[in-house]
Design a protein around this motif. Sequence first.
Motif, PDB file in Angstrom:
ATOM      1  N   ILE A 173    -155.440   7.209 102.739  1.00 30.33           N
ATOM      2  CA  ILE A 173    -153.983   7.221 102.704  1.00 30.33           C
ATOM      3  C   ILE A 173    -153.534   8.384 101.820  1.00 30.33           C
ATOM      4  CG2 ILE A 173    -151.921   5.876 102.170  1.00 30.33           C
ATOM      5  CD1 ILE A 173    -153.625   3.344 102.516  1.00 30.33           C
ATOM      6  N   PHE A 174    -152.916   9.382 102.434  1.00 35.19           N
ATOM      7  CA  PHE A 174    -152.520  10.584 101.709  1.00 35.19           C
ATOM      8  C   PHE A 174    -151.024  10.654 101.444  1.00 35.19           C
ATOM      9  CE2 PHE A 174    -156.452  12.001 103.917  1.00 35.19           C
ATOM     10  CZ  PHE A 174    -157.197  12.309 102.799  1.00 35.19           C
ATOM     11  N   THR A 175    -150.220   9.900 102.197  1.00 32.66           N
ATOM     12  CA  THR A 175    -148.764  10.006 102.091  1.00 32.66           C
ATOM     13  C   THR A 175    -148.152   8.614 101.979  1.00 32.66           C
ATOM     14  OG1 THR A 175    -148.532   9.978 104.502  1.00 32.66           O
ATOM     15  CG2 THR A 175    -148.702  12.129 103.431  1.00 32.66           C
ATOM     16  N   ASN A 176    -146.867   8.557 101.644  1.00 26.98           N
ATOM     17  CA  ASN A 176    -146.160   7.287 101.537  1.00 26.98           C
ATOM     18  C   ASN A 176    -146.290   6.487 102.835  1.00 26.98           C
ATOM     19  OD1 ASN A 176    -145.315   8.112  99.002  1.00 26.98           O
ATOM     20  ND2 ASN A 176    -143.298   8.762  99.694  1.00 26.98           N
ATOM     21  N   VAL A 177    -146.361   5.158 102.684  1.00 27.35           N
ATOM     22  CA  VAL A 177    -146.477   4.271 103.848  1.00 27.35           C
ATOM     23  C   VAL A 177    -145.328   3.275 103.807  1.00 27.35           C
ATOM     24  CG1 VAL A 177    -147.945   2.652 105.101  1.00 27.35           C
ATOM     25  CG2 VAL A 177    -148.991   4.484 103.747  1.00 27.35           C
ATOM     26  N   PRO A 178    -144.531   3.175 104.863  1.00 22.34           N
ATOM     27  CA  PRO A 178    -143.415   2.223 104.853  1.00 22.34           C
ATOM     28  C   PRO A 178    -143.890   0.787 104.932  1.00 22.34           C
ATOM     29  CG  PRO A 178    -143.575   3.321 106.984  1.00 22.34           C
ATOM     30  CD  PRO A 178    -144.559   3.995 106.086  1.00 22.34           C
ATOM     31  N   ALA A 179    -143.056  -0.122 104.506  1.00 25.12           N
ATOM     32  CA  ALA A 179    -143.404  -1.544 104.456  1.00 25.12           C
ATOM     33  C   ALA A 179    -143.771  -2.062 105.844  1.00 25.12           C
ATOM     34  CB  ALA A 179    -142.221  -2.347 103.897  1.00 25.12           C
ATOM     35  N   GLY A 180    -144.741  -2.978 105.865  1.00 25.83           N
ATOM     36  CA  GLY A 180    -145.090  -3.689 107.081  1.00 25.83           C
ATOM     37  C   GLY A 180    -146.002  -2.964 108.039  1.00 25.83           C
ATOM     38  N   ARG A 181    -146.385  -1.742 107.739  1.00 28.74           N
ATOM     39  CA  ARG A 181    -147.170  -0.946 108.691  1.00 28.74           C
ATOM     40  C   ARG A 181    -148.647  -1.330 108.624  1.00 28.74           C
ATOM     41  NH1 ARG A 181    -145.353   5.014 109.850  1.00 28.74           N
ATOM     42  NH2 ARG A 181    -143.739   3.688 110.772  1.00 28.74           N
ATOM     43  N   VAL A 182    -149.311  -1.316 109.780  1.00 29.14           N
ATOM     44  CA  VAL A 182    -150.760  -1.518 109.880  1.00 29.14           C
ATOM     45  C   VAL A 182    -151.371  -0.164 110.193  1.00 29.14           C
ATOM     46  CG1 VAL A 182    -152.625  -2.738 111.053  1.00 29.14           C
ATOM     47  CG2 VAL A 182    -150.422  -3.874 110.688  1.00 29.14           C
ATOM     48  N   ILE A 183    -152.250   0.314 109.320  1.00 29.43           N
ATOM     49  CA  ILE A 183    -152.752   1.681 109.425  1.00 29.43           C
ATOM     50  C   ILE A 183    -154.273   1.710 109.395  1.00 29.43           C
ATOM     51  CG2 ILE A 183    -150.682   2.727 108.439  1.00 29.43           C
ATOM     52  CD1 ILE A 183    -152.117   2.856 105.752  1.00 29.43           C
ATOM     53  N   TRP A 184    -154.809   2.864 109.841  1.00 27.98           N
ATOM     54  CA  TRP A 184    -156.262   3.041 109.889  1.00 27.98           C
ATOM     55  C   TRP A 184    -156.536   4.518 110.074  1.00 27.98           C
ATOM     56  CZ3 TRP A 184    -159.838   1.905 114.566  1.00 27.98           C
ATOM     57  CH2 TRP A 184    -161.173   1.841 114.148  1.00 27.98           C
ATOM     58  N   GLY A 185    -157.719   4.960 109.699  1.00 27.98           N
ATOM     59  CA  GLY A 185    -158.155   6.299 110.021  1.00 27.98           C
ATOM     60  C   GLY A 185    -158.149   7.259 108.856  1.00 27.98           C
ATOM     61  N   HIS A 186    -158.560   8.511 109.170  1.00 26.89           N
ATOM     62  CA  HIS A 186    -158.706   9.560 108.163  1.00 26.89           C
ATOM     63  C   HIS A 186    -158.123  10.848 108.748  1.00 26.89           C
ATOM     64  CE1 HIS A 186    -160.227  12.556 105.516  1.00 26.89           C
ATOM     65  NE2 HIS A 186    -161.320  11.941 105.117  1.00 26.89           N
ATOM     66  N   PRO A 187    -156.877  11.185 108.427  1.00 26.80           N
ATOM     67  CA  PRO A 187    -155.950  10.462 107.545  1.00 26.80           C
ATOM     68  C   PRO A 187    -155.393   9.220 108.227  1.00 26.80           C
ATOM     69  CG  PRO A 187    -154.845  12.330 108.539  1.00 26.80           C
ATOM     70  CD  PRO A 187    -156.285  12.434 108.966  1.00 26.80           C
ATOM     71  N   ALA A 188    -154.908   8.284 107.409  1.00 25.67           N
ATOM     72  CA  ALA A 188    -154.427   7.016 107.950  1.00 25.67           C
ATOM     73  C   ALA A 188    -153.157   7.228 108.766  1.00 25.67           C
ATOM     74  CB  ALA A 188    -154.164   6.034 106.809  1.00 25.67           C
ATOM     75  N   VAL A 189    -153.143   6.639 109.952  1.00 21.19           N
ATOM     76  CA  VAL A 189    -151.978   6.636 110.833  1.00 21.19           C
ATOM     77  C   VAL A 189    -151.793   5.212 111.340  1.00 21.19           C
ATOM     78  CG1 VAL A 189    -152.218   9.058 111.521  1.00 21.19           C
ATOM     79  CG2 VAL A 189    -153.438   7.276 112.806  1.00 21.19           C
ATOM     80  N   LYS A 190    -150.774   4.987 112.166  1.00 27.31           N
ATOM     81  CA  LYS A 190    -150.594   3.656 112.740  1.00 27.31           C
ATOM     82  C   LYS A 190    -151.871   3.217 113.444  1.00 27.31           C
ATOM     83  CE  LYS A 190    -145.595   3.850 113.570  1.00 27.31           C
ATOM     84  NZ  LYS A 190    -144.542   3.827 114.626  1.00 27.31           N
ATOM     85  N   MET A 191    -152.183   1.935 113.357  1.00 29.34           N
ATOM     86  CA  MET A 191    -153.421   1.423 113.928  1.00 29.34           C
ATOM     87  C   MET A 191    -153.536   1.762 115.409  1.00 29.34           C
ATOM     88  SD  MET A 191    -156.236  -0.463 113.437  1.00 29.34           S
ATOM     89  CE  MET A 191    -156.061  -1.617 112.082  1.00 29.34           C
ATOM     90  N   GLU A 192    -152.444   1.565 116.171  1.00 29.43           N
ATOM     91  CA  GLU A 192    -152.521   1.828 117.608  1.00 29.43           C
ATOM     92  C   GLU A 192    -152.753   3.308 117.894  1.00 29.43           C
ATOM     93  OE1 GLU A 192    -148.047   1.048 116.676  1.00 29.43           O
ATOM     94  OE2 GLU A 192    -150.012   0.375 115.975  1.00 29.43           O
ATOM     95  N   THR A 193    -152.214   4.182 117.047  1.00 28.60           N
ATOM     96  CA  THR A 193    -152.455   5.617 117.214  1.00 28.60           C
ATOM     97  C   THR A 193    -153.916   5.950 116.967  1.00 28.60           C
ATOM     98  OG1 THR A 193    -150.191   6.116 116.514  1.00 28.60           O
ATOM     99  CG2 THR A 193    -151.789   7.915 116.415  1.00 28.60           C
ATOM    100  N   GLN A 194    -154.490   5.365 115.917  1.00 24.73           N
ATOM    101  CA  GLN A 194    -155.890   5.641 115.610  1.00 24.73           C
ATOM    102  C   GLN A 194    -156.814   5.121 116.702  1.00 24.73           C
ATOM    103  OE1 GLN A 194    -157.051   7.525 113.073  1.00 24.73           O
ATOM    104  NE2 GLN A 194    -159.029   7.344 114.073  1.00 24.73           N
ATOM    105  N   VAL A 195    -156.483   3.984 117.295  1.00 22.91           N
ATOM    106  CA  VAL A 195    -157.286   3.466 118.400  1.00 22.91           C
ATOM    107  C   VAL A 195    -157.287   4.471 119.553  1.00 22.91           C
ATOM    108  CG1 VAL A 195    -157.416   1.672 120.162  1.00 22.91           C
ATOM    109  CG2 VAL A 195    -157.011   1.041 117.784  1.00 22.91           C
ATOM    110  N   GLU A 196    -156.124   5.054 119.873  1.00 22.09           N
ATOM    111  CA  GLU A 196    -156.059   6.058 120.930  1.00 22.09           C
ATOM    112  C   GLU A 196    -156.843   7.303 120.545  1.00 22.09           C
ATOM    113  OE1 GLU A 196    -154.834   5.667 124.007  1.00 22.09           O
ATOM    114  OE2 GLU A 196    -154.604   3.579 123.352  1.00 22.09           O
ATOM    115  N   ILE A 197    -156.764   7.704 119.269  1.00 18.15           N
ATOM    116  CA  ILE A 197    -157.551   8.851 118.799  1.00 18.15           C
ATOM    117  C   ILE A 197    -159.041   8.587 118.999  1.00 18.15           C
ATOM    118  CG2 ILE A 197    -158.248  10.144 116.743  1.00 18.15           C
ATOM    119  CD1 ILE A 197    -155.342   9.821 115.738  1.00 18.15           C
ATOM    120  N   ASN A 198    -159.486   7.398 118.634  1.00 17.35           N
ATOM    121  CA  ASN A 198    -160.907   7.063 118.787  1.00 17.35           C
ATOM    122  C   ASN A 198    -161.337   7.117 120.254  1.00 17.35           C
ATOM    123  OD1 ASN A 198    -160.933   6.661 116.057  1.00 17.35           O
ATOM    124  ND2 ASN A 198    -161.099   4.442 116.136  1.00 17.35           N
TER     125      ASN A 198
END
Length: 363
Positions: A311-336
């Motif tokens: 996690i390199f930047t501010n994260v808004p409340a309620g967000r589910v994140i993953w990855g390097h750098p961390a992004v929204k979980m659904e975005t990281q799944v598509e990246i993978n």
Amino acid sequence: MKFQLSDIAAALGARLEGRGDLTVTHAAEPADAGPDALALALQPKFAEGLAQGRARAALLYDGADWRALGLEAAIFAPRPRYAMSGLTRAMDAGPDIAPGIHASAVIDPSARIGAGARIGPLVVVGRDVVIGARARIAAHVSIDAGAQIGDDALILPGVRIGHHVQIGDRFIAQPNAVIGGDGFSFVTPEKSRVEAVRETRAQTETDTAQHWERIHSLGTVVIGDDVEIGSTAAIDRGTIRATRIGSGTKLDNMVHIGHNVVIGQDCLLCGQVGIAGSTVLGDRIVLAGRVAVNDNIFVGDDVIAGGGAMIFTNVPAGRVIWGHPAVKMETQVEINKAVRRLPRLFTQVAELQKLVTQSRDKG
């Protein structure tokens, strides 16, 4: 120690069927459970192990046919795993710390020890320390001058608590945790290469002399009620203001909290999480194993970060994140998914290049 099933069910607020007068001495996995054990068959796949063991009673999932499973009694709870928290609490005898203060402990005369406290061998308690009622402090713990610890603490072997650290009630520290060591804070007389890189994001001169001067930690650590700190975890004291851990927060083994960090209430930080200095975490945050959080950022309430997230930047409340750098979980799944497709894509591109070359040669 023996436990009657009717008493266990009442303590858990759970439904009991069958013989409530049966007694058990411990809990066990179904395949390993003997007649004096309460088998923990919390899901249908675990119930299969009952046929391999000799349990007479079990903690079961709703809908299980305890008679067909060969049991004489069963306890049912809507959330069996949650019921385990109450069951294990009732059965946990805790560490073997004798009442009173062990003869080898070194207690400063100015320290105030609460009623019913138990202090084990070779514990060192410094000047003006305050330890609450019914605290249990195991061997080789050191508590430095001016520290304050609330009621019902459980501090296990080798824990180090620094000077003027303030800790609330029902605190648990697993072996070798360090609370209140100095923060990792250093500065150079001139602008360092690190500062330059942060500003320019570019390569800098490599022959510039750099001498690191320590910034001393004058702050402390303030911990709320019902906090648990895992083995070998380290919580650094603040530089000027306090590093703070909110009530109800749990830290796993080898978690590192940097200087000036503020963590809210009821957070869960799993093994090897690292929080860099001056970052603020909200309430009810869950960081899975090996999550890293950059310095001087804010992570909002109810954020969940998957294992290994950076996690390199501010994260808004309620967000589910993953990855390097961390992004929204659904975005990281598509990246993978896209990354897994790359070998096939490269093969297709190579074939297209070959066709284009052949077509050009023929033309």
